[in-house]
Enzyme design. Sequence first.
Site, short mmCIF file in Angstrom:
data_model
loop_
_atom_site.label_atom_id
_atom_site.label_comp_id
_atom_site.label_asym_id
_atom_site.label_seq_id
_atom_site.Cartn_x
_atom_site.Cartn_y
_atom_site.Cartn_z
N THR A 1 4.06 0.67 -3.13
CA THR A 1 3.04 -0.29 -3.59
C THR A 1 2.57 -0.02 -5.01
OG1 THR A 1 2.26 -0.68 -1.33
CG2 THR A 1 0.72 -1.18 -3.12
N ASP B 1 1.56 -5.85 4.58
CA ASP B 1 2.12 -4.49 4.60
C ASP B 1 1.65 -3.73 5.84
OD1 ASP B 1 3.57 -2.28 3.11
OD2 ASP B 1 1.59 -1.36 3.29
N ASN C 1 3.03 6.21 -4.95
CA ASN C 1 1.59 6.07 -4.65
C ASN C 1 0.88 7.40 -4.89
OD1 ASN C 1 1.99 3.40 -3.84
ND2 ASN C 1 2.25 3.94 -1.69
N HIS D 1 4.18 -2.44 8.78
CA HIS D 1 4.29 -1.04 9.16
C HIS D 1 4.04 -0.84 10.66
CE1 HIS D 1 5.03 1.23 5.52
NE2 HIS D 1 4.14 0.52 4.86
N ASP E 1 5.68 -6.41 -3.87
CA ASP E 1 5.74 -5.08 -4.48
C ASP E 1 6.91 -4.26 -3.93
OD1 ASP E 1 4.65 -4.85 -1.97
OD2 ASP E 1 3.04 -3.50 -2.56
N ASP F 1 -7.02 -0.52 -3.25
CA ASP F 1 -7.50 -0.24 -4.61
C ASP F 1 -6.37 -0.31 -5.63
OD1 ASP F 1 -6.23 2.35 -4.22
OD2 ASP F 1 -8.07 3.04 -3.28
N ASP G 1 2.30 -7.98 -0.33
CA ASP G 1 2.71 -6.61 -0.04
C ASP G 1 3.74 -6.57 1.09
OD1 ASP G 1 2.70 -3.79 0.30
OD2 ASP G 1 0.61 -3.69 -0.33
#
Length: 555
Positions: free
Chosen positions: A89, A315, A110, A319, A362, A172, A48
Amino acid sequence: MRNNLFVAGLMVGFLFSTTVSAQGKNKSSEGDEVLRTTPKLVVGIIVDQMRYDYLTRFYTHFGNDGFKRLIEQGFNCKNNHYNYAPTYTGPGHTSVYTGTTPSVHGIIANDWYDKETGTDVYCASDVSYTSVGTTADAGKMSPHRMTVTTITDEVRLSTQMRGKTIAIALKDRGAVLPGGHTANAAYWFHGANEGKWITSSYYMAQLPKWVMDFNTSGKAQSYKKAWNTLKDIKEYKESGPDDNAYEGLFEGETTPTFPHSTTALLDKTNDFDLIKSTPYGNSFTADFAIEALQQESLGKDEITDFLAVSFSSTDYVGHKYGVNSKEVQDTYVRLDEDLARLFKALDKNVGEGEYTVFLTADHAAIEVPAYLKDQKIPAGYVDNEAISEKFSEFLKYKYGTTDIVKNYSNFQLFLDHEIIKNLDLELAAVEEDIAREFLGYDGVDRVYTANQMWQNEYTQGIPYILQNGYNQKRSGDVLIVLKPNFISYSHTGSTHGSPQIYDTHTPLLFYGKGIKPGSTVSRTEIPDIAPTISALLGISFPSGTSGKPLTMVLE
């Protein structure tokens, strides 16, 4: 003499018939190999928020059995890109596994505004199913918003559902979407005050015993520990200073520096989500993936199974700290070790040369604009409040109401078509007027309309990328593109989502059975992955495939 000739003739005849028989057998075997490759297991890995240049920047810090193993013994696509936006993502994972773009598979972000219900929806949510492994709502998920099949679906279908598919991620959506519609199981991490791997009743009625045993093993708690660099921080010369103004803070910290060992990290036993924001989240994912490999007996017979793994902590760290941080570098150095552990487990449990791997991301990420500005590079932040105020004034002046806009999300405006009709206005004209208005706003680079997406077929550049992300049933009416290196985000940390090259350029590595070692600088695109694996396996392409098999990758 006659007897000797007779015996000699028999021997020649026997040898000839044996040779012909062997040749026939070899031809049959060779024919099958030409048609397909039959690995016992396919392993799909998504990292990610991984930029391609992380491979080159951190290369000297990697060991021989992780990233280097894939690069040096596999095939490296150096010019690999997402060919759509927004680069998030949910759409990223879906595009990798479906072999197409949001324009076809329907996962446009998302979260997005649902034009049919007038509500916001989440890409993997599904209230018609219940949580399994927790009483929280975190398990109410399914892949029902994805409108086409995945490569994992096609593997299952091609084996009459005898091949297994297991999908795993902290997030998830990083498990549900790669698992496809037919996965035997998709597991994700529910942190909060539980720290458990959970799933949805879409897949099963209760967790397998091995998952319950893993959840009670104390593994999650063991990863709530101080985070210091794996190597001497002085060796991390490929990233910026540890103490700078471009990074976020954990609760209780006064500087964004190593070691990260605040009260929030160590003493909050009920806050397991913290694991996600450290490299230990990736280690925890690798642990669970290896356990699944063993407990589910993946790759143990001649029927191809599929293991889909997404490493999500990269990820969260990106961030918080930004792509030029010591934290990101340490996270990738540690991920390299986790990959090495996974590959060694595959060697042991499946067998060297008996499995096929692909690794990609991704989406990538932008450098922190505040940092770029300090380096005299054009960059900045969009003032959403000022734009909203100015745009509201425009709507009132032009149309007498702000109700003409239903929603703004994912850099798209959703208009109220009924109000436009009642005002005796043409939709295409309203879209164009709003597009021209936004072109005058600070930070906006270009604007496109739904009418343009409908009427034209773009083949290159930003409009090509936007059109691939534009779904006629789900996307908005006006599409806004910010200037390069401009974002709508915090002034610390990195983000993603744009059609700009820093968000689209990601790694793509293939390795293992059926893969030819090598590399290319020719452009490849994310939707090419699924048809490449399909071609390798000799099975049907996913139903929405728009990508093409990468022939140079295959033996």
